[in-house]
Design an enzyme around this catalytic site. Structure first.
Site, mmCIF file in Angstrom:
data_model
loop_
_atom_site.group_PDB
_atom_site.id
_atom_site.type_symbol
_atom_site.label_atom_id
_atom_site.label_comp_id
_atom_site.label_asym_id
_atom_site.label_seq_id
_atom_site.Cartn_x
_atom_site.Cartn_y
_atom_site.Cartn_z
ATOM 1 N N GLY A 176 36.952 30.312 -22.639
ATOM 2 C CA GLY A 176 35.376 28.606 -22.076
ATOM 3 C C GLY A 176 35.434 27.821 -23.251
ATOM 4 O O GLY A 176 34.748 26.560 -22.807
ATOM 5 N N GLY A 207 34.614 23.786 -22.593
ATOM 6 C CA GLY A 207 33.466 24.213 -21.044
ATOM 7 C C GLY A 207 31.942 22.800 -21.864
ATOM 8 O O GLY A 207 32.337 22.565 -23.420
ATOM 9 N N GLN A 208 31.155 22.898 -21.944
ATOM 10 C CA GLN A 208 30.133 21.888 -21.876
ATOM 11 C C GLN A 208 29.500 22.560 -23.389
ATOM 12 O O GLN A 208 29.374 21.670 -24.449
ATOM 13 C CB GLN A 208 28.865 21.645 -20.677
ATOM 14 N N ASP A 252 41.027 28.527 -23.449
ATOM 15 C CA ASP A 252 40.458 28.257 -22.518
ATOM 16 C C ASP A 252 41.702 28.100 -21.149
ATOM 17 O O ASP A 252 43.049 28.720 -21.823
ATOM 18 C CB ASP A 252 40.155 26.355 -22.766
ATOM 19 N N TYR A 270 25.036 33.037 -9.444
ATOM 20 C CA TYR A 270 25.273 32.329 -10.543
ATOM 21 C C TYR A 270 24.493 33.280 -11.274
ATOM 22 O O TYR A 270 24.194 34.347 -12.389
ATOM 23 C CB TYR A 270 25.327 31.177 -10.741
HETATM 24 N N1 SER Z 1 23.165 24.396 -16.352
HETATM 25 C C1 SER Z 1 23.191 25.458 -15.547
HETATM 26 C C2 SER Z 1 23.528 25.318 -13.850
HETATM 27 O O1 SER Z 1 22.609 24.498 -13.317
HETATM 28 C C3 SER Z 1 22.162 26.297 -15.943
HETATM 29 O O2 SER Z 1 22.481 27.590 -16.245
HETATM 30 O O3 SER Z 1 24.303 26.208 -12.788
#
Ligand code: SER
Length: 314
Positions: free
Chosen positions: A10, A13-14, A36, A144
């Site tokens: 990954g 990603g950010q 990735d 999540y």
């Molecule tokens: N930055 C993440 C989100 O907003 C939080 O872990 O999903």
């Protein structure tokens, strides 16, 4: 001491982009393999080993670990809070399957360490909202958050059962200028800087007084590496550590931007992400991370705003 060979999953990603660059500075470019499912991010392209790898593909991951003699994995691939709510089962599959596969590979191949990020999303509406403690009520409301808390418990289980050295942080919202956020509820706090510079106005998808815990990416990357470098006996929590730097609302970040761009205007049009944000803490107690392995943040809101605007202006 054996030379560490790191695999980042990954890496586009950010967090992945900046963590890859920081780990390469630490271990040497050739010793950090970025991977990735997507082609290399522009900041990583042509700058060191890069492999196309789907984090859901256990065989390909195992093969790569063996072929490259990998000793540490940073598993960053995930679907975040807002994207996850659009397809909950897919978010669960991706977030959990990739973790369980990496934990198994790590035990089998006797890796020295694994890093896996958790989030403030593990907390829910029944958790104390201010100075949320390390140990508290944990009833996540998003898929999540559920996957992150389940993952934390799996990490602890692998540590207790197999002695696997897995480490983790509950990140707050992360703000960065080098890499783009992807599908989170806190993404507004990055978009707002881009829009302030481009159009001098921004419509926030969270309401004016929605306070959330936030952190500048420089702090997050340094904290992650400090946690991973800390001697094992200092890691007293084998679920993820709370980590805190600042707490602000859309109204406050707008005021901070107005100190540099007086014409900047903010308006508000809350969408489905408001409900997600309303279930999360407003500020975090991270005294365990500070006491156990010496965590300290360096950036507050105004220092971050100055740095973000300086870099984005180019
Ligand atoms: N930055 C993440 C989100 O907003 C939080 O872990 O999903």
């Amino acid at each position: 001491m054996k030379q560490e060979k790191v695999l980042i999953m990954g890496a586009g990603g950010q967090i992945g982009v900046e963590l890859t660059m920081a780990l390469r500075a630490l271990y040497g470019e050739a010793n950090v393999i970025a991977s990735d499912i997507r082609e290399a991010h522009p900041l990583l392209a042509g700058k060191g080993p890069y492999v196309l790898l789907n984090a859901m593909d256990a065989n390909a991951t195992l093969e790569l670990v063996k072929k490259e003699g990998i000793t540490q994995i940073y598993l960053l691939a995930a679907l975040l809070s807002a994207t996850g709510e659009k397809d909950p089962k897919r978010a669960w599959d991706i977030n959990m399957q990739s973790l369980l596969q990496v934990l198994d590979i790590a035990v089998q191949e006797k890796l020295t360490k694994v890093y896996w990020p958790s989030s403030i999303a593990v907390f829910g509406t029944t958790t104390p909202k201010q100075d949320t403690p390390q140990k508290t009520i944990v009833e996540p409301r998003t898929v999540y958050g559920i996957s992150k808390y389940a993952g934390e418990l799996w990490c602890q289980y692998y540590y207790q059962r197999w002695g696997l050295d897995v480490r983790s942080i509950r990140y707050p919202g992360l703000i960065s200028w080098k890499s783009e956020p992807g599908g989170g509820t806190t993404d507004y706090a990055v978009e707002i800087y881009h829009e302030a510079l481009k159009h001098s106005k921004y419509t926030s998808f969270l309401s004016a007084d929605t306070y959330l815990p936030m952190m500048y990416m420089d702090d997050a990357i340094r904290g992650t590496i400090e946690l991973m470098e800390a001697p094992a006996e200092k890691i007293k929590s084998r679920v993820a550590y709370n980590l805190s730097a600042m707490s602000f609302s859309p109204k406050e970040i707008a005021a901070s931007i107005q100190q540099h761009i007086p014409s900047f205007e903010i308006s508000y049009a809350p969408d489905f992400r408001q409900q997600i944000a309303d279930g999360w803490p407003q500020s975090i107690d991270d005294s365990a991370a500070r006491a156990d392995w010496g965590w300290q943040h360096h950036f507050d809101l105004d220092k971050m705003t100055a740095d973000m605007l300086h870099h984005l202006k180019g």
